[in-house]
Design a protein around this motif. Sequence first.
Motif: not given
Length: 396
Positions: A69-95
């Motif tokens: 997964l890191a290889g797909k998002v490294f250096g790709d701002d759009e891919a990293r933004a998509d990753l964060n959009a998927i995981t961050h809300p779930k981490i926030r809710d679990l927190t």
Amino acid sequence: MLRVGLSGGIGSGKSTVARRLVERGAVLIDSDVLAREVVQPGTPGLAELVERFGEDILDADGALNRPALAGKVFGDDEARADLNAITHPKIRDLTAERMAQAPADAVVVHDVPLLVEVGYAPNYHLVLIVDAAEPDRVRRLIDRGLAEDDARARIAAQATTEQRREVADVWLDNSGSVDAVQAQVDALWRDRLVPFEENVRLRRRPPKRAPRLVDPDPEWPRQARRLIARVERAAGDKALRIDHIGSTSVPGLPAKDIIDLQLTVRSLADADALAGPLGEAGFPVLPDILGDTPHTFAPDPALWEKRVHVSADPGRYANLHVRVDGTPGQRVALLFPAWLRADEAARDEYLALKRKVAAEHAADPDHGAYADAKEPWFAEALPRAWRWAESTGWAG
């Protein structure tokens, strides 16, 4: 409960600090652990990642292959933004879920590696930053198996020391031995975190201290900015403005080591509505203080009504004056420090008064008596301050 944000640069040793806080009794919420939980096999998080990035991010057992997964998002701002959009809300809710499960009298330590970078600092009652000298951090990372160039690159990619200092209520130096940093943690737990939690839960102020002038501290403005960010988060759209006022806002002026802030609101009803949110944020209201001393140009006491909150943190005394926009008290609170910053003679005159009054009340914890003793000078000086405002076009 007391919410403590814990962070530090890679290799700083914040895990050592986190473990010690847990040993002392803290409830730890580790954001790295939660980040793994939300993408475990069978979770919606992992399914969304596969849908976005493809089946090749899974290993042979169907679990997330993090290097892939890191290889797909490294250096790709759009891919990293998509990753964060998927995981961050779930981490926030679990927190939020884990925080809600903590006891009402808990000291909850939220371990967030990127706390500074993502702007989380105002969410906590206190932010604890763990630091170590860069050579020590590089050595620790090399001991973990990283190449030196990789270690230095990772350090450089994170928040700077100055950015961390901007949000740090507590700065722990972990360049020394484990015993040394554990002793710092133990003292922090005993002297600050435990009484801070009790004060927040019971909505009470720290013990009063006799008024004593100290030399100006260059950290006062930074401390005020941290408190302002928390008040702003708690007050929401009821806050019209929040200002650092009082003597600690005047560079070079000795003062009591108490940060004074002013929260400007539209009405006293808004001020009263904030008693709960501000108390939860660590600023309990003082119900017995309802106004300032009226001045002759506006003798009606109703014009001088206000609400006063104080910081519950025994390690950072602060007053929060909540006043209605445009009222005499709100304007005067902005005018006086502005005038003192601009007029050296007035500043020297005020300092002489402060020293005299502080000496007279050196053994008296009643800051009200200290303030009352300065009122005659304020009454005489206020017309001069207004003349200065008129001549300079000061508008506040």
